[in-house]
Scaffold this active site. Structure first.
Site, PDB file in Angstrom:
ATOM      1  N   GLU A 299      -5.677  -8.254  -0.705  1.00 42.12           N
ATOM      2  CA  GLU A 299      -5.873  -8.534   0.933  1.00 42.12           C
ATOM      3  C   GLU A 299      -7.546  -8.250   0.583  1.00 42.12           C
ATOM      4  O   GLU A 299      -7.571  -7.132  -0.902  1.00 42.12           O
ATOM      5  CB  GLU A 299      -5.152  -6.632   1.266  1.00 42.12           C
ATOM      6  CG  GLU A 299      -3.988  -6.661   2.354  1.00 42.12           C
ATOM      7  CD  GLU A 299      -3.257  -5.816   3.232  1.00 42.12           C
ATOM      8  OE1 GLU A 299      -4.714  -5.261   3.703  1.00 42.12           O
ATOM      9  OE2 GLU A 299      -2.572  -5.943   3.055  1.00 42.12           O
TER      10      GLU A 299
ATOM     11  N   GLU B 255       0.562  -1.042  -0.167  1.00 47.20           N
ATOM     12  CA  GLU B 255       0.092   0.026   0.348  1.00 47.20           C
ATOM     13  C   GLU B 255       0.978   1.432   0.432  1.00 47.20           C
ATOM     14  O   GLU B 255       1.396   2.102   0.865  1.00 47.20           O
ATOM     15  CB  GLU B 255      -1.264  -0.091   1.732  1.00 47.20           C
ATOM     16  CG  GLU B 255      -1.574  -1.299   1.260  1.00 47.20           C
ATOM     17  CD  GLU B 255      -3.026  -0.753   1.810  1.00 47.20           C
ATOM     18  OE1 GLU B 255      -3.191   0.030   2.657  1.00 47.20           O
ATOM     19  OE2 GLU B 255      -3.919  -1.298   2.033  1.00 47.20           O
TER      20      GLU B 255
HETATM   21  O1  AHR Z   1      -5.776  -6.010   6.666  1.00 47.38           O
HETATM   22  C1  AHR Z   1      -5.994  -3.703   7.753  1.00 47.38           C
HETATM   23  C2  AHR Z   1      -5.209  -3.103   6.811  1.00 47.38           C
HETATM   24  O2  AHR Z   1      -5.109  -3.001   5.381  1.00 47.38           O
HETATM   25  C3  AHR Z   1      -3.553  -3.751   6.223  1.00 47.38           C
HETATM   26  O3  AHR Z   1      -2.548  -3.794   6.959  1.00 47.38           O
HETATM   27  C4  AHR Z   1      -3.239  -3.107   5.548  1.00 47.38           C
HETATM   28  O4  AHR Z   1      -2.224  -3.087   3.974  1.00 47.38           O
HETATM   29  C5  AHR Z   1      -4.802  -2.425   4.718  1.00 47.38           C
HETATM   30  O5  AHR Z   1      -4.755  -1.175   4.716  1.00 47.38           O
END
Ligand code: AHR
Length: 488
Positions: A297, A173
């Site tokens: 994610e 990110e």
């Molecule tokens: O999953 C929680 C957070 O969400 C992670 O650390 C990040 O990569 C995303 O913003």
């Protein structure tokens, strides 16, 4: 009655087992307590890793596990997590709850975890606050078998042979918590950092560049103007389902209305459009499709459970999560010609977790049982299907996925409607079969969830509400249910 035609001779793409991957982060009680309790804990463990949790993840045949973050990754300095535990640095986990991170779980412990589970490691390197040298040395430490300062240090710390490491992310990110960069700036840094992540001793890294946040199409476009197939094997995509769309009031994990439910389904399904549009952009800059897409994610993100640390992101998991997990997995399978991996966040005690723990207790969530059910699609060939489409309550009334492997057809059908039973006819176009086995995950109440006292409120059960006639199967799907059929 709805109809789905299934043509088992029309094979479309292989469904990588890595679409059913998981993510472990130094966040709240995911690593500490949830996975790692230390060797001196009274909770049964092997080398500090909870036996119950590693057994449950092994049973699920978790193919790949991402670590150490998340936002944590771009603040993680791997050298803090090696060597004798008593000398490891204690630091603040600034992203997640401001708690002390004692670094007792580091590189060696992560590889031990992967070995216990039987999965492939996927490591996210620190580009946001780490140096090129630090990242380069981490790769050398993990994968070089010869004589070098890092390989020697690894041996000194008890690991003689280098580990096998394929998946390596260069940052996380970086458009947000990983440095708030512009795509052009990140892309240049990516090219620089990845240069020094070497392939030692035949260990070939599968490098992953930080891709877009949700529907940020500009990021994908600008990134791929600069990062080419000879720099990266894949780019990542992150998308979370937030029912209300408002990050300050996301909604409760258990206490929600029918309207909240249908909003959640809609928000979950939006990932289909997001994926399609990113893939279209990728096709422009990478027409030979050499770069894969990794949804590293994804999952539902609700408000934290009342009374818990807001920085720990701990949430319960209901039948609603089971339905959205199935819908997401169907979408990934539909795009399995281009999506090479997906990792739900996070495996234990955080967002849409498959496992929750409390002290020495452990429970499998409804989402666990969906992943258990979808194991049948791993490495199967997706086959052509055509279905009647209609929508109710503002959502498509049915979702499905179909694969064939070793002569057996696996069909998964999801009825996301809260109140309506649905009947579906499957026309298998001459596919000859002599046996059908069914499984179901469902609950009369969409709020149903498993607790440490009642662990089996939502679980995988045998299903037999189908009939076979002249090469066709008729199936009755109860409201809010996910059904799997193995036909052979
Ligand atoms: O999953 C929680 C957070 O969400 C992670 O650390 C990040 O990569 C995303 O913003």
């Amino acid at each position: 009655m709805k109809k789905i035609t299934v043509n088992t001779s029309a094979k479309l793409s292989t469904v990588s087992k890595n679409l059913f991957g998981h993510f472990s982060e130094h966040l709240g009680r995911c690593i500490y307590e949830g996975i790692y309790v230390g060797e001196n804990s009274s909770i049964p463990n092997t080398k500090g890793i909870r036996n119950d949790v590693s057994a449950a993840l092994k049973e699920l045949e978790v193919p790949v596990l991402r670590w150490p973050g998340g936002c944590f990754a771009d603040e993680y300095h791997w050298m803090d997590g090696i060597g004798p535990k008593e000398t490891r640095k204690k630091m603040v986990n600034t992203h997640w709850g401001g708690v002390t991170e004692d670094n007792s779980f580091g590189t060696h412990e992560f590889f031990e975890l992967c070995e216990q589970i039987g999965c492939e490691p996927y490591i996210a390197g620190n580009l946001g606050s780490g140096t090129v040298q630090e990242m380069s040395q981490w790769v050398e430490y993990m994968t070089f078998g010869g004589v070098s300062p890092m390989a020697d240090l690894r041996r000194k710390n008890g690991q003689d042979k280098p580990w096998k490491l394929k998946y390596f992310g260069i940052g996380n990110e970086n458009w947000g918590c990983g440095g708030n960069m512009r795509p052009q700036y990140y892309a240049d840094l990516y090219r620089q950092y990845q240069t020094y992540c070497r392939n030692y001793d035949g260990n070939e890294l599968y490098k992953v560049a930080c891709g877009p946040n949700a529907d940020d199409y500009n990021w994908t476009e600008e990134l791929l103007k600069i990062v080419k197939p000879w720099h990266t094997k894949a780019i990542s995509l992150h998308y979370y389902t937030v029912p209300s769309g408002d990050w300050n009031h996301k909604g409760d994990a258990v206490d929600f209305t029918d309207e909240d439910y249908y909003n959640t389904i809609n928000k979950a399904l939006y990932i289909d459009e997001i994926i399609t549009r990113h893939l279209d952009i990728m096709s422009v800059y990478d027409p030979k499709h050499e770069i894969g897409l990794i949804v590293d994610e994804w999952g539902n993100w609700f408000d934290v459970e009342k009374g818990t640390n807001p920085g720990f992101l701990y949430q319960q998991n209901t039948m609603r999560d089971a339905i959205t997990a199935a819908l997401n997995l169907d979408i990934f399978i539909k795009h399995s010609d281009r999506i090479v991996m997906a990792n739900i966040a996070q495996a234990v005690n955080v967002l849409q977790s498959v496992i929750l723990t409390e002290g020495d207790k452990m429970v499998k969530t409804p989402t666990y049982h969906i992943f258990d059910m979808y194991r049948r699609h791993k490495e199967g060939e997706r086959v052509f299907t055509s279905a009647d489409s209609d929508s109710k309550e503002g959502i498509p009334s049915l979702s499905h996925s179909a694969t064939i492997k070793d002569g057996a057809l696996s069909m998964i059908l999801t009825n996301p409607l809260l109140k309506e039973e649905q009947e579906v006819e499957l026309d298998l176009c001459g596919f000859e079969f002599s046996s059908v086995e069914g499984e179901i995950v469902s609950a009369e109440d969409i709020h149903a969830h498993n607790t440490f006292e009642q662990k089996e409120n939502v679980t995988l059960k045998k299903f037999s509400d189908y009939s076979a006639d002249k090469g066709k199967l008729k199936v009755k799907l109860p409201p809010c249910s996910v059904i799997a059929l193995t036909v052979k």
